[in-house]
Design an enzyme around this catalytic site. Structure first.
Site, PDB file in Angstrom:
ATOM      1  N   HIS A 125       0.772   5.696   0.581  1.00  0.00           N
ATOM      2  CA  HIS A 125       0.572   6.052   2.074  1.00  0.00           C
ATOM      3  C   HIS A 125       0.597   7.719   0.839  1.00  0.00           C
ATOM      4  O   HIS A 125       1.720   7.907   0.286  1.00  0.00           O
ATOM      5  CB  HIS A 125       1.166   6.047   3.172  1.00  0.00           C
TER       6      HIS A 125
ATOM      7  N   HIS B 113       1.269  -1.226   0.058  1.00  0.00           N
ATOM      8  CA  HIS B 113       0.140  -0.176  -0.225  1.00  0.00           C
ATOM      9  C   HIS B 113       0.968   1.675   0.380  1.00  0.00           C
ATOM     10  O   HIS B 113       2.008   1.847   0.723  1.00  0.00           O
ATOM     11  CB  HIS B 113      -0.727   0.061   1.259  1.00  0.00           C
TER      12      HIS B 113
END
Ligand code: AMP
Length: 139
Positions: A100, A98
């Protein structure tokens, strides 16, 4: 067992989804480091960047490229810190790649990524030459 992010992809748990296409999805981080803090993930589960196939990596970057200005404009941010915690020792808690996107504001005190480290590593020129050669040979 699927990751919490796969459960979001499957619609099994709620999330504030802000973008979705065939291979990627973006949603608000549940713990907002700043208003608008967004995560961008591949829908398929890969633990680390190193595991992501090239075509999905291309899609992932395209979504990051799309979402950075969208997030900045949405919350009138002055800038963004865009980062991956890539691996447990780098602070990655959810084992599903992921990115950010954290909005940044003048005077927010967050500092640059450099602030995570005490200062530059103490390396001699010959050590840097060796490291550069090792990286180049694997590129
Ligand atoms: P990392 O430390 O890079 O693995 O970051 C994981 C991030 O996932 C943290 O910032 C969490 O706040 C966020 N997070 C965990 N669970 C959820 C969830 N259900 N929905 C949205 N964000 C989440």
């Amino acid at each position: 067992m699927s990751t919490i992010f796969s459960q979001i992809v499957e619609g099994e748990i709620p999330a504030r989804i802000v973008y979705e296409d065939e291979t990627t999805i973006a949603f608000l981080d549940a713990n907002q480091l700043a208003p608008g803090h967004t995560l961008v993930i591949p829908k398929d589960e890969y633990e680390r960047l190193n595991d992501v196939p090239e075509d999905i990596a291309t899609d992932l970057y395209a979504t990051i490229h799309r979402m950075v200005p969208a997030v900045e404009e949405a919350v009138d941010a002055d800038a963004t810190t865009v980062a991956f915690n890539n691996g447990e020792d780098a602070g990655q808690e959810v084992p599903h790649v992921h990115c950010h996107i954290v909005p940044r504001f003048e005077g927010d005190g967050g500092g640059p990524i450099h602030a995570m480290f005490g200062g530059p590593a103490d390396l001699e020129d010959d050590e840097l030459d060796d490291i550069a050669d090792e990286i180049e040979s694997r590129s």
